[in-house]
Design a protein around this motif. Structure first.
Motif, PDB file in Angstrom:
ATOM      1  N   THR A 137       0.857  -1.188   0.000  1.00  0.00           N
ATOM      2  CA  THR A 137       0.000   0.000   0.000  1.00  0.00           C
ATOM      3  C   THR A 137       0.893   1.238   0.000  1.00  0.00           C
ATOM      4  O   THR A 137       2.113   1.149   0.173  1.00  0.00           O
ATOM      5  CB  THR A 137      -0.895   0.046   1.255  1.00  0.00           C
ATOM      6  OG1 THR A 137      -0.066   0.274   2.409  1.00  0.00           O
ATOM      7  CG2 THR A 137      -1.666  -1.254   1.438  1.00  0.00           C
ATOM      8  N   HIS A 239      -0.728  -3.633  -9.726  1.00  0.00           N
ATOM      9  CA  HIS A 239      -1.206  -2.381  -9.140  1.00  0.00           C
ATOM     10  C   HIS A 239      -2.055  -1.549 -10.095  1.00  0.00           C
ATOM     11  O   HIS A 239      -2.890  -0.759  -9.654  1.00  0.00           O
ATOM     12  CB  HIS A 239      -0.011  -1.515  -8.715  1.00  0.00           C
ATOM     13  CG  HIS A 239       0.809  -2.085  -7.615  1.00  0.00           C
ATOM     14  ND1 HIS A 239       0.342  -2.254  -6.336  1.00  0.00           N
ATOM     15  CD2 HIS A 239       2.095  -2.526  -7.597  1.00  0.00           C
ATOM     16  CE1 HIS A 239       1.292  -2.766  -5.568  1.00  0.00           C
ATOM     17  NE2 HIS A 239       2.357  -2.952  -6.315  1.00  0.00           N
ATOM     18  N   LYS A 243      -1.044   3.457  -9.927  1.00  0.00           N
ATOM     19  CA  LYS A 243      -0.585   3.113  -8.583  1.00  0.00           C
ATOM     20  C   LYS A 243       0.862   2.627  -8.604  1.00  0.00           C
ATOM     21  O   LYS A 243       1.628   2.901  -7.674  1.00  0.00           O
ATOM     22  CB  LYS A 243      -1.486   2.044  -7.966  1.00  0.00           C
ATOM     23  CG  LYS A 243      -1.177   1.779  -6.499  1.00  0.00           C
ATOM     24  CD  LYS A 243      -2.142   0.791  -5.879  1.00  0.00           C
ATOM     25  CE  LYS A 243      -1.800   0.531  -4.419  1.00  0.00           C
ATOM     26  NZ  LYS A 243      -2.715  -0.475  -3.815  1.00  0.00           N
TER      27      LYS A 243
END
Length: 263
Positions: A137, A239, A243
């Motif tokens: 993340t 991703h 991202k």
């Protein structure tokens, strides 16, 4: 019905693969199993030698790729040919211990919420190898790395390394094969993410021990200097483009910041 199918990909790593197979038969479980070796267009003597192993072991078969298609499609070919209730993806650069296979399947049978069960990986010297992931993340990217849980009991994790990767019957029914968006790398993270999305769990099982000669099975695919480049398309596939570059920029800025602090 065969209880366990063990799928091993081979690409110019015959000696590693042979040692892996011998460890399986040395520590074989008390249930029926098959071994499926998928050779990914090796250019050494692997294919000839693997064929000779078929004569030695009646429950071993070899599949040959005409051209090199990469880790994911090679393993999927083995999965498509498998007849076992449980499916174990096992790297060629591994050695199983006593009860490694038995404990994996026994645990999965008892825990109906299991989608994937990963073994505890060991380095050659017997030390614990980092073999679990948290899902990446923007909050953990600056210190992102694999880890080894400090637990002697089974534990739920986000994801486990694909070197010894047991797929349960329910998980295979709901998800199926590895995603062919990937050639190699990130396919284990992706599969574990799908397991979570289906409401199942990923377990790390410390009493299933596997020695892992880390990276040896991929040395023939790329030099150590170039292996990181193979991560880029897989990261984008996992991703998404935005991202991927966002995480890359955050990580790069953090590294530069750390260097400034060290001056």
């Amino acid at each position: 019905m065969i209880k366990l199918s063990i799928i091993i990909g081979n690409c110019n790593t015959y000696e590693l693969t042979r040692n892996c197979i011998e460890s399986i038969y040395k520590h074989k479980p008390n249930f029926s199993f098959e071994i499926i070796i998928v050779d990914d267009a090796s250019t050494d003597n692997s294919q000839k030698e693997l064929r000779s192993l078929e004569k030695k072991y009646k429950n071993l078969k070899t599949l040959l790729n005409i051209r090199n298609v990469g880790y994911v499609r090679t393993n999927n070919k083995g999965l498509n040919s498998s007849k076992g209730e449980y499916k174990l993806l096992l790297n060629s650069d591994t050695l199983v211990h006593q009860n490694t296979l038995q404990n994996l399947v026994d645990f999965a049978k008892k825990n109906k919420d299991a989608g994937v069960v990963g073994s505890k990986l060991l380095n050659i010297d017997g030390s614990t190898q980092e073999s679990c992931y948290n899902f990446p993340t923007i909050w953990n990217v600056v210190n992102y790395k694999k880890f080894a849980p400090n637990s002697d009991a089974p534990i739920v994790v986000d994801a486990v390394v694909g070197a010894s990767f047991l797929i349960t019957p329910l998980s295979f029914k709901l998800i199926g094969n590895l995603s062919e968006k990937y050639v190699s790398y990130f396919e284990d993270l992706d599969y574990c993410r799908e397991v979570k999305r289906k409401g199942l769990k990923v377990y790390y099982l410390p009493d299933s021990l596997v020695i892992h000669y880390h990276g040896e099975s991929f040395k023939q695919l790329a030099s150590s200097d170039n292996q990181w480049k193979k991560l880029i398309p897989s990261s984008i596939a996992y991703h998404g483009l935005f991202k991927h570059y966002l995480l890359y920029i955050i990580s790069l800025c953090y590294q530069k910041y750390q260097k400034l602090l060290q001056r």
